[in-house]
Design a protein around this motif. Structure first.
Motif, short mmCIF file in Angstrom:
data_model
loop_
_atom_site.label_atom_id
_atom_site.label_comp_id
_atom_site.label_asym_id
_atom_site.label_seq_id
_atom_site.Cartn_x
_atom_site.Cartn_y
_atom_site.Cartn_z
N ARG A 33 0.84 -1.20 0.00
CA ARG A 33 0.00 0.00 0.00
C ARG A 33 0.87 1.25 0.00
O ARG A 33 1.54 1.56 0.97
CB ARG A 33 -0.89 -0.02 1.24
N SER A 34 0.87 1.99 -1.09
CA SER A 34 1.65 3.22 -1.19
C SER A 34 0.89 4.38 -0.56
O SER A 34 -0.28 4.24 -0.15
CB SER A 34 1.93 3.54 -2.66
N VAL A 35 1.56 5.53 -0.46
CA VAL A 35 0.91 6.72 0.09
C VAL A 35 -0.31 7.09 -0.75
O VAL A 35 -1.37 7.45 -0.22
CB VAL A 35 1.91 7.90 0.14
N LYS A 36 -0.18 7.00 -2.07
CA LYS A 36 -1.30 7.36 -2.94
C LYS A 36 -2.45 6.36 -2.79
O LYS A 36 -3.62 6.75 -2.88
CB LYS A 36 -0.83 7.44 -4.38
N ASP A 37 -2.13 5.09 -2.55
CA ASP A 37 -3.18 4.10 -2.26
C ASP A 37 -3.90 4.46 -0.96
O ASP A 37 -5.12 4.37 -0.86
CB ASP A 37 -2.58 2.70 -2.15
N GLU A 38 -3.11 4.85 0.01
CA GLU A 38 -3.65 5.22 1.32
C GLU A 38 -4.59 6.42 1.20
O GLU A 38 -5.70 6.42 1.76
CB GLU A 38 -2.48 5.54 2.26
N MET A 39 -4.15 7.46 0.47
CA MET A 39 -4.99 8.64 0.27
C MET A 39 -6.26 8.28 -0.49
O MET A 39 -7.35 8.78 -0.16
CB MET A 39 -4.20 9.72 -0.47
N ARG A 40 -6.14 7.42 -1.47
CA ARG A 40 -7.30 7.01 -2.27
C ARG A 40 -8.31 6.27 -1.39
O ARG A 40 -9.52 6.56 -1.43
CB ARG A 40 -6.85 6.13 -3.43
#
Length: 513
Positions: A33-40
């Motif tokens: 889980r990347s930062v962008k996945d987390e934000m999404r």
């Protein structure tokens, strides 16, 4: 540099072993889980719950916010493009709400390494040596946001990092070793959000380095190649004028910014009023403050009028900070007046706007014509036009002939801060028909003296704006002076009169003959 860690509690594991045994912070979740996945994921949860995405951002609900949502859902880096005072920085800072409340990292790591997927050599060696006993620290949402204002003097060392000879000497390491690097702001934003304000001001070679680390995950520091596959959500802001005035965004970097989102000023007076009411510091706490609605509207109208004025530079824009700071200065002058006379009620007046001129002139960039007229003159004319517009909203059909007649018969009055409110009200009562015409402002016999005086001054200032009466710089009101025509006009009229007299004399002589 170590980051502060939370106290060791059952809900926040303090070692790698405890973290691995925690169901909430599973390895699969943290690795994949990347930062962008987390934000999404967090954004989707907010959208489903109907929660406000960006609290405190007014006027962008149907324009800017949907575009930002689309960019986050697409896992894109994006740039906010707009003039000054359009809440660009505030929006970027509010993105932290889309991050998890707490996130684990290897304690003491400068780039806040993922415990399950370390990047730096120091963390890899630490885990190899301590295993499950590797200490774990936690970072909050705010700690995962790093912001940098771009200036021409920013270097690669500032953003990416540099070799540290002292660290190399103390550790007995070779300069080429990764352990000798002093990391810059971008690596320290790993697993977080990195925002660069005024991107166009960044030197071209720095933008290339930024693009390289975004695209390839590597960079050269003092000739040594360094591989950094950072997990960062990159956001930017810029002013459209900067593309030509001071710099530009290099094409390779601009091409890899997913979305270019245009911001704007408040589209109507109501939106501006809501923003200023939210942002201006007006509640001072030691007195009863009453800000009349018409005064709020005038303060906001000043910004709208300035944006339309041809003497104001449209490319620089008129920041929303103008009405915010103006409102604060207007309230402060009313507060000062009340303190001087020992009055408990603070009611700002239209005349207080002129004390805020120094705060307005610094927030407008003038064209050549405006510079020739002078900033103070232009701002005062903008104030007069704004007062006139709001006056028409309340007194469009008002017959002010009785008040004008009072002034034409030689009457005059002066409203000044050195005079108590009661004394000022006593003078205003002498103006025939003035107080009776304040009903559109909600003024009645039960209204306080301060509110009545403020409303009466607004009516008089509106008449001045429409040139029905005159006012001096010392806030003295008197009859409108008949303006003398220019000298050349007077000379032309005089020549025409002489010609008519000559024609008359000639015709008389002709008839006599």
């Amino acid at each position: 540099m170590s980051h502060p860690s939370l106290p060791s509690t059952p809900s926040f594991p303090s070692t790698l072993g405890e973290l691995r045994s925690s169901a909430e912070h599973s390895a699969v979740r943290l690795v994949n889980r990347s930062v962008k996945d987390e934000m999404r994921e967090n954004l989707i949860a907010r959208l489903r719950s109907g929660e406000t995405i960006f609290p405190g951002i007014i006027g962008y609900e149907d324009t800017v916010v949907p575009q930002i949502i689309n960019a986050v859902l697409s896992k894109q880096n994006f740039i906010l493009l707009g003039l000054r005072g359009q809440a660009k920085s505030r929006i970027l800072r509010s993105l932290t709400a889309l991050l998890d409340e707490q996130a684990p990292y290897i304690a003491g790591c400068e780039i806040r390494d993922n415990p399950y997927k370390p990047l730096c050599k120091r963390c890899k060696l630490l885990i190899a040596g301590k295993g499950d006993e590797t200490p774990i620290a936690w970072m909050s949402r705010d700690e995962r946001y790093i912001e940098k204002l771009a200036t021409p003097d920013v270097t690669v060392a500032d953003l990416v990092g540099d070799l540290d000879p002292i660290k190399a000497a103390r550790g007995g390491e070779d300069l080429a070793s990764e352990l000798t690097i002093h990391y810059g702001l971008l690596p320290r934003a790993n697993r977080g959000i990195f925002a660069i304000n005024e991107l166009a001001d960044l030197a071209g070679k720095i933008q290339v380095a930024l693009f390289n680390i975004m695209q390839e995950g590597d960079v050269q520091i003092k000739g040594y190649p360094v591989r950094l596959e950072l997990d960062v959500a990159l956001t930017f802001s810029a002013n459209p004028e900067d593309y030509t005035a001071r710099g530009k965004i290099v094409t390779p970097l601009k091409d890899r910014i997913g979305s270019e989102i245009r911001t704007h000023y408040a589209e109507n007076l109501e939106e501006g009023l809501a923003i200023t009411a939210q942002e201006a510091w007006t509640e001072r706490g030691h007195a009863s403050l009453v800000i009349p609605q018409y005064l709020r509207e005038i303060v906001e109208q000043v910004a709208f009028t300035a944006r339309e004025d041809k003497r104001v530079d449209k490319r620089s824009g008129v920041s929303q900070r103008l009405p915010i700071s103006t409102m604060e200065l207007v309230v402060s002058n009313a507060e000062r007046r009340a303190l001087l006379h020992g009055e408990e009620e603070v009611v700002p007046r239209v005349g207080d706007l002129y004390t805020a001129v120094p705060g307005i002139t610094g927030k407008v960039e003038l064209e050549y014509e405006g510079e020739m007229r002078g900033a103070d003159t232009v701002v005062k004319e903008i104030l007069r036009a704004s007062i006139g517009r709001i006056f028409d909203r309340y007194f469009a059909d008002l017959n002010t002939q009785q008040i004008e007649q009072w002034f034409n018969l030689g009457g005059s009055t002066k409203i000044e801060d050195s005079q108590p409110t009661e004394a000022t009200l006593a003078e205003l009562r002498e103006i025939q028909g003035l107080l009776e015409k304040l009903k559109p402002l909600g003024i009645s016999a039960k209204s306080s003296p301060a509110e009545t005086v403020a409303a009466a001054e607004f009516l008089l200032e509106g008449m001045v704006a429409h040139r029905r009466i005159s006012r001096s710089e010392e806030r003295a009101f008197f009859a409108e002076r008949k303006q003398q025509p220019p000298r050349r006009e007077r000379e032309r009229v005089g020549d025409e009169n002489e010609y008519e007299q000559w024609q008359t004399r000639r015709s008389r002589r002709g008839n006599f003959n």
